[in-house]
Scaffold this motif. Structure first.
Motif, PDB file in Angstrom:
ATOM      1  N   THR A   1      30.067   2.620 -35.805  1.00 17.35           N
ATOM      2  CA  THR A   1      29.733   3.983 -35.385  1.00 17.35           C
ATOM      3  C   THR A   1      29.732   4.096 -33.865  1.00 17.35           C
ATOM      4  O   THR A   1      30.221   5.076 -33.297  1.00 17.35           O
ATOM      5  CB  THR A   1      28.364   4.395 -35.947  1.00 17.35           C
ATOM      6  OG1 THR A   1      28.430   4.383 -37.374  1.00 17.35           O
ATOM      7  CG2 THR A   1      27.966   5.779 -35.469  1.00 17.35           C
TER       8      THR A   1
ATOM      9  N   ASP B   1      31.818  12.374 -39.674  1.00 16.00           N
ATOM     10  CA  ASP B   1      30.742  11.443 -40.006  1.00 16.00           C
ATOM     11  C   ASP B   1      30.661  11.325 -41.526  1.00 16.00           C
ATOM     12  O   ASP B   1      30.134  12.202 -42.202  1.00 16.00           O
ATOM     13  CB  ASP B   1      29.422  11.950 -39.433  1.00 16.00           C
ATOM     14  CG  ASP B   1      28.316  10.902 -39.506  1.00 16.00           C
ATOM     15  OD1 ASP B   1      28.535   9.860 -40.154  1.00 16.00           O
ATOM     16  OD2 ASP B   1      27.239  11.135 -38.926  1.00 16.00           O
TER      17      ASP B   1
ATOM     18  N   ASP C   1      34.320   8.056 -39.440  1.00 19.71           N
ATOM     19  CA  ASP C   1      33.338   6.971 -39.421  1.00 19.71           C
ATOM     20  C   ASP C   1      32.862   6.701 -40.847  1.00 19.71           C
ATOM     21  O   ASP C   1      32.207   7.546 -41.460  1.00 19.71           O
ATOM     22  CB  ASP C   1      32.160   7.357 -38.522  1.00 19.71           C
ATOM     23  CG  ASP C   1      31.154   6.231 -38.383  1.00 19.71           C
ATOM     24  OD1 ASP C   1      31.576   5.057 -38.309  1.00 19.71           O
ATOM     25  OD2 ASP C   1      29.940   6.519 -38.345  1.00 19.71           O
TER      26      ASP C   1
END
Length: 309
Positions: free
Chosen positions: A59, A80, A171
């Motif tokens: 991350t 995300d 991510d």
């Protein structure tokens, strides 16, 4: 310590440098680069950042590479896909339950463009946040039609053109579940962060096997285009040994830039910032700037090196 190699740094060297002065010049070069643009890719690059081993800087590398590209004029979107929402925290975008997020995008309630928020750290930096609702998404996805390609459908060219991004970073959670598979099906490239520590290559074989399965059955265009070495500690022989082993095994896929172990990099998310915003003159910030430049100048599209763009 030698001062930065810039015109202002040379002048400063003649006048007598202090560590604070050096860091101030480095910070200025990060926040206000003289060459404010990096080359745009011939085609939009969609990169999945994956490693099922936790604590490797996945991350951290996602948000800082994205921020570094954004500072240099490239529009960048971070998706995300980790229920922990750490990328959303680092980019300081709202991700409380009820916020339009990647969860609603995956189940078809909102479009990606509707869920994308602009990070306050750069007008070129966007983020589709993860909320706690994403935690149960893998179970819900199991019964859905085209469960492996829900993210790919959301990342249509029309939607990304609407946002106008040059780079998309996805991510992934530290697992090889359905969310990670969605990320790999939606992407052209995989970026793997590997920490310069003893168990660096542990589990990497399983990740590469899963990538091969995705290539074979779901996304033949997927390639491991980039490997980034993180958490490098120059005081240890082990870090050099791991670095050499990874370079020997993966060759030019490994970026020349290595990310050092850094307190500043670790502290930044706690303040809702990337390290470029938190301490732009730090070694960590400069390393991510260098890695982003290398990534952009490689000109890798769909995993094929096409030279400098």
């Amino acid at each position: 310590m030698n001062p930065p190699s810039s015109d202002s740094a040379s002048t400063g060297h003649e006048l007598g440098w202090t560590p604070i002065a050096e860091e101030a010049v480095r910070a200025a070069s990060v926040l206000h680069p003289k060459a404010n643009t990096l080359p745009r890719p011939d085609r939009r690059r969609v990169m999945t950042v994956a490693n099922q081993k936790g604590g490797v800087g996945k991350t951290t590398s996602t948000v800082n590479l994205a921020a570094a590209l954004a500072v240099h004029g490239l529009k960048t979107l971070v998706i995300d896909l980790d229920p922990q929402g750490n990328a959303s925290t680092a980019l300081d975008v709202e991700h409380r339950s009820g916020t339009p997020s990647i969860y609603e995008v995956l189940i078809g309630e909102v479009s990606l463009a509707e869920a994308a928020a602009v990070s306050e750290q750069s007008p070129n930096l966007f983020c589709v946040p993860a909320t706690i609702d994403l935690a149960g998404a893998e179970i819900e996805l199991v019964s859905m039609v085209s469960r492996e390609s829900r993210l790919k459908e959301a990342l249509s060219s029309e939607v990304l053109d609407e946002i106008g991004v040059d780079y998309v970073f996805i991510d992934c959670p530290p697992s090889l579940g359905l969310l990670t598979v969605n990320a790999m099906v939606a992407a052209q490239e995989v970026l793997i962060p590997i920490q310069c520590e003893y168990y660096a290559l542990e589990g990497l074989g399983q990740l590469l096997s899963n990538i091969e399965l995705v290539q074979k059955h779901l996304n033949p265009d997927l390639e491991v285009s980039t490997i980034l070495l993180t958490m490098y500690d120059g005081r240890t022989k082990l870090a050099d040994q791991v670095t050499q082993e990874v370079r020997n095994h993966f060759g030019d896929t490994v970026l020349k830039t290595v990310i050092p172990r850094s307190v500043k990099v670790s502290e930044a998310p706690g303040y809702g910032q990337t390290v470029l915003a938190y301490d732009p003159g730090s070694r960590g910030a400069m390393s991510y700037i260098d890695a982003a430049k290398e990534l952009a100048n490689r000109g890798t599209v769909n995993g094929k090196k096409e030279g400098t763009l």
